[in-house]
Design an enzyme around this catalytic site. Structure first.
Site, PDB file in Angstrom:
ATOM      1  N   GLY A  46     -30.097 -23.048  67.200  1.00 44.64           N
ATOM      2  CA  GLY A  46     -28.847 -23.023  66.449  1.00 44.64           C
ATOM      3  C   GLY A  46     -28.977 -23.394  64.989  1.00 44.64           C
ATOM      4  O   GLY A  46     -28.010 -23.248  64.237  1.00 44.64           O
ATOM      5  N   GLU A  47     -30.130 -23.886  64.558  1.00 42.43           N
ATOM      6  CA  GLU A  47     -30.317 -24.215  63.147  1.00 42.43           C
ATOM      7  C   GLU A  47     -30.293 -22.943  62.299  1.00 42.43           C
ATOM      8  O   GLU A  47     -30.687 -21.871  62.746  1.00 42.43           O
ATOM      9  CB  GLU A  47     -31.642 -24.950  62.940  1.00 42.43           C
ATOM     10  CG  GLU A  47     -31.677 -26.343  63.540  1.00 42.43           C
ATOM     11  CD  GLU A  47     -32.994 -27.052  63.267  1.00 42.43           C
ATOM     12  OE1 GLU A  47     -33.835 -26.485  62.534  1.00 42.43           O
ATOM     13  OE2 GLU A  47     -33.185 -28.163  63.791  1.00 42.43           O
ATOM     14  N   ARG A 104      -6.629 -29.596  56.375  1.00 38.11           N
ATOM     15  CA  ARG A 104      -5.480 -30.233  57.044  1.00 38.11           C
ATOM     16  C   ARG A 104      -5.727 -31.719  57.294  1.00 38.11           C
ATOM     17  O   ARG A 104      -4.773 -32.487  57.471  1.00 38.11           O
ATOM     18  CB  ARG A 104      -5.184 -29.523  58.359  1.00 38.11           C
ATOM     19  CG  ARG A 104      -4.683 -28.093  58.181  1.00 38.11           C
ATOM     20  CD  ARG A 104      -4.624 -27.357  59.500  1.00 38.11           C
ATOM     21  NE  ARG A 104      -3.736 -28.003  60.435  1.00 38.11           N
ATOM     22  CZ  ARG A 104      -3.606 -27.625  61.720  1.00 38.11           C
ATOM     23  NH1 ARG A 104      -4.314 -26.616  62.178  1.00 38.11           N
ATOM     24  NH2 ARG A 104      -2.771 -28.256  62.524  1.00 38.11           N
ATOM     25  N   GLN A 105      -7.000 -32.116  57.322  1.00 41.83           N
ATOM     26  CA  GLN A 105      -7.322 -33.525  57.551  1.00 41.83           C
ATOM     27  C   GLN A 105      -7.557 -34.215  56.204  1.00 41.83           C
ATOM     28  O   GLN A 105      -8.653 -34.642  55.875  1.00 41.83           O
ATOM     29  CB  GLN A 105      -8.558 -33.640  58.450  1.00 41.83           C
ATOM     30  CG  GLN A 105      -8.374 -32.984  59.812  1.00 41.83           C
ATOM     31  CD  GLN A 105      -9.585 -33.131  60.699  1.00 41.83           C
ATOM     32  OE1 GLN A 105     -10.155 -34.227  60.826  1.00 41.83           O
ATOM     33  NE2 GLN A 105     -10.007 -32.045  61.321  1.00 41.83           N
ATOM     34  N   HIS A 138      -4.135 -26.840  51.220  1.00 41.14           N
ATOM     35  CA  HIS A 138      -3.095 -27.397  52.100  1.00 41.14           C
ATOM     36  C   HIS A 138      -2.231 -28.389  51.342  1.00 41.14           C
ATOM     37  O   HIS A 138      -1.006 -28.399  51.480  1.00 41.14           O
ATOM     38  CB  HIS A 138      -3.763 -28.079  53.301  1.00 41.14           C
ATOM     39  CG  HIS A 138      -2.803 -28.592  54.319  1.00 41.14           C
ATOM     40  ND1 HIS A 138      -2.614 -29.940  54.539  1.00 41.14           N
ATOM     41  CD2 HIS A 138      -1.969 -27.954  55.174  1.00 41.14           C
ATOM     42  CE1 HIS A 138      -1.710 -30.106  55.491  1.00 41.14           C
ATOM     43  NE2 HIS A 138      -1.299 -28.923  55.894  1.00 41.14           N
ATOM     44  N   ASP A 178       7.775 -26.309  57.973  1.00 37.58           N
ATOM     45  CA  ASP A 178       8.030 -27.734  58.208  1.00 37.58           C
ATOM     46  C   ASP A 178       8.533 -28.356  56.908  1.00 37.58           C
ATOM     47  O   ASP A 178       8.594 -27.701  55.866  1.00 37.58           O
ATOM     48  CB  ASP A 178       6.783 -28.462  58.716  1.00 37.58           C
ATOM     49  CG  ASP A 178       5.568 -28.225  57.838  1.00 37.58           C
ATOM     50  OD1 ASP A 178       5.722 -28.217  56.602  1.00 37.58           O
ATOM     51  OD2 ASP A 178       4.472 -28.035  58.383  1.00 37.58           O
ATOM     52  N   LYS A 202       9.818 -29.976  62.576  1.00 40.83           N
ATOM     53  CA  LYS A 202       8.699 -29.889  63.508  1.00 40.83           C
ATOM     54  C   LYS A 202       8.097 -31.265  63.735  1.00 40.83           C
ATOM     55  O   LYS A 202       7.922 -32.037  62.797  1.00 40.83           O
ATOM     56  CB  LYS A 202       7.644 -28.933  62.944  1.00 40.83           C
ATOM     57  CG  LYS A 202       6.499 -28.623  63.890  1.00 40.83           C
ATOM     58  CD  LYS A 202       5.664 -27.466  63.353  1.00 40.83           C
ATOM     59  CE  LYS A 202       5.032 -27.772  62.024  1.00 40.83           C
ATOM     60  NZ  LYS A 202       4.175 -26.667  61.544  1.00 40.83           N
ATOM     61  N   ARG A 204       4.884 -33.450  65.960  1.00 36.59           N
ATOM     62  CA  ARG A 204       3.597 -33.301  66.639  1.00 36.59           C
ATOM     63  C   ARG A 204       3.229 -34.589  67.358  1.00 36.59           C
ATOM     64  O   ARG A 204       3.560 -35.687  66.894  1.00 36.59           O
ATOM     65  CB  ARG A 204       2.480 -32.967  65.642  1.00 36.59           C
ATOM     66  CG  ARG A 204       2.571 -31.610  64.996  1.00 36.59           C
ATOM     67  CD  ARG A 204       1.394 -31.423  64.038  1.00 36.59           C
ATOM     68  NE  ARG A 204       1.452 -30.163  63.325  1.00 36.59           N
ATOM     69  CZ  ARG A 204       0.950 -29.014  63.770  1.00 36.59           C
ATOM     70  NH1 ARG A 204       0.355 -28.980  64.962  1.00 36.59           N
ATOM     71  NH2 ARG A 204       1.039 -27.918  63.058  1.00 36.59           N
TER      72      ARG A 204
END
Length: 214
Positions: A46-47, A104-105, A138, A178, A202, A204
């Site tokens: 996977g590298e 988003r974080q 964002h 939102d 909204k 969460r």
């Protein structure tokens, strides 16, 4: 005094990851340049391996990568491309990310959580990026996470123009998904001719990702 023959001159070179080569081809066509050839593949574990087939010394390098699924693979590939350019003595490296990964974080909602958007900025800075170019973040505060210039582009004018040309805007209402996007909805409403706006309330549960109650 004239520069010695063979002294590298700064020139624009475009580099593309494997996530969305069609987009990179469109960009190259608009700039009237060629995408720099490279070898990029995955090892059995996977590298990711990346190597450029041309000299990049002294160049003004632009590295474009779309960050779609699988997002972690494409982020890592772009980081490796930036590191390879830095070690090959590119003069300036601009990272182009139409979608900023982990945007988003951008803050902690509860204790013991990461601020992943900041981590992404730190990784690209450490890899050797001098500048970031992105579209519709964002939140605008993410620009401050990167220790260097950030070109924050907006697609609103282009999209609004398309809507005006395609639809009758006299009966359009702009809806925010939102409360956090109400101000942006107001800008859209103004640009479309002072149209009315609405927003969705909204909520969460932070313990249930990708689920929302409207």
């Amino acid at each position: 005094m004239n520069a010695k023959e063979g002294t590298p001159k700064k020139q624009l070179m475009l580099f593309s990851g494997r996530a969305h080569p069609e987009l990179a081809e469109e960009v190259a066509k608009a700039l009237k340049v060629q995408i720099t050839p490279q070898a990029a593949y995955d090892f059995a574990n996977g590298e990711i391996f990346v190597r450029f087939n041309e000299s990049v010394r002294g160049t003004d390098a632009f590295v474009i990568q779309s960050h779609t699924t699988p997002i972690n693979q494409w982020v890592m590939e772009q980081l490796l491309m930036v590191d390879a350019l830095k070690r090959a003595s590119a003069k300036r490296i601009t990272v182009i990310m139409p979608f900023y990964p982990y945007a988003r974080q951008d803050k902690k909602h509860k204790g013991r959580e990461p601020i992943s958007a900041r981590l992404v900025a730190d990784m690209f800075k450490t890899a050797g990026a001098d500048r970031i170019m992105t579209v519709d973040l964002h939140t605008a505060q993410i620009q401050g996470f990167f220790d260097g210039p950030v070109d924050h582009l907006f697609a609103q004018s282009i999209l609004a123009g398309h809507i005006k040309d395609t639809y009758d805007t006299s009966n359009i209402t702009v809806v925010s998904p939102d409360s956090g996007r109400v101000r942006l909805a107001e800008k859209w409403a103004t640009q479309l001719g002072d149209r009315p706006i609405a927003f969705i309330h909204k909520t969460r549960d932070p313990l249930k990702p990708n689920e929302a109650v409207a």
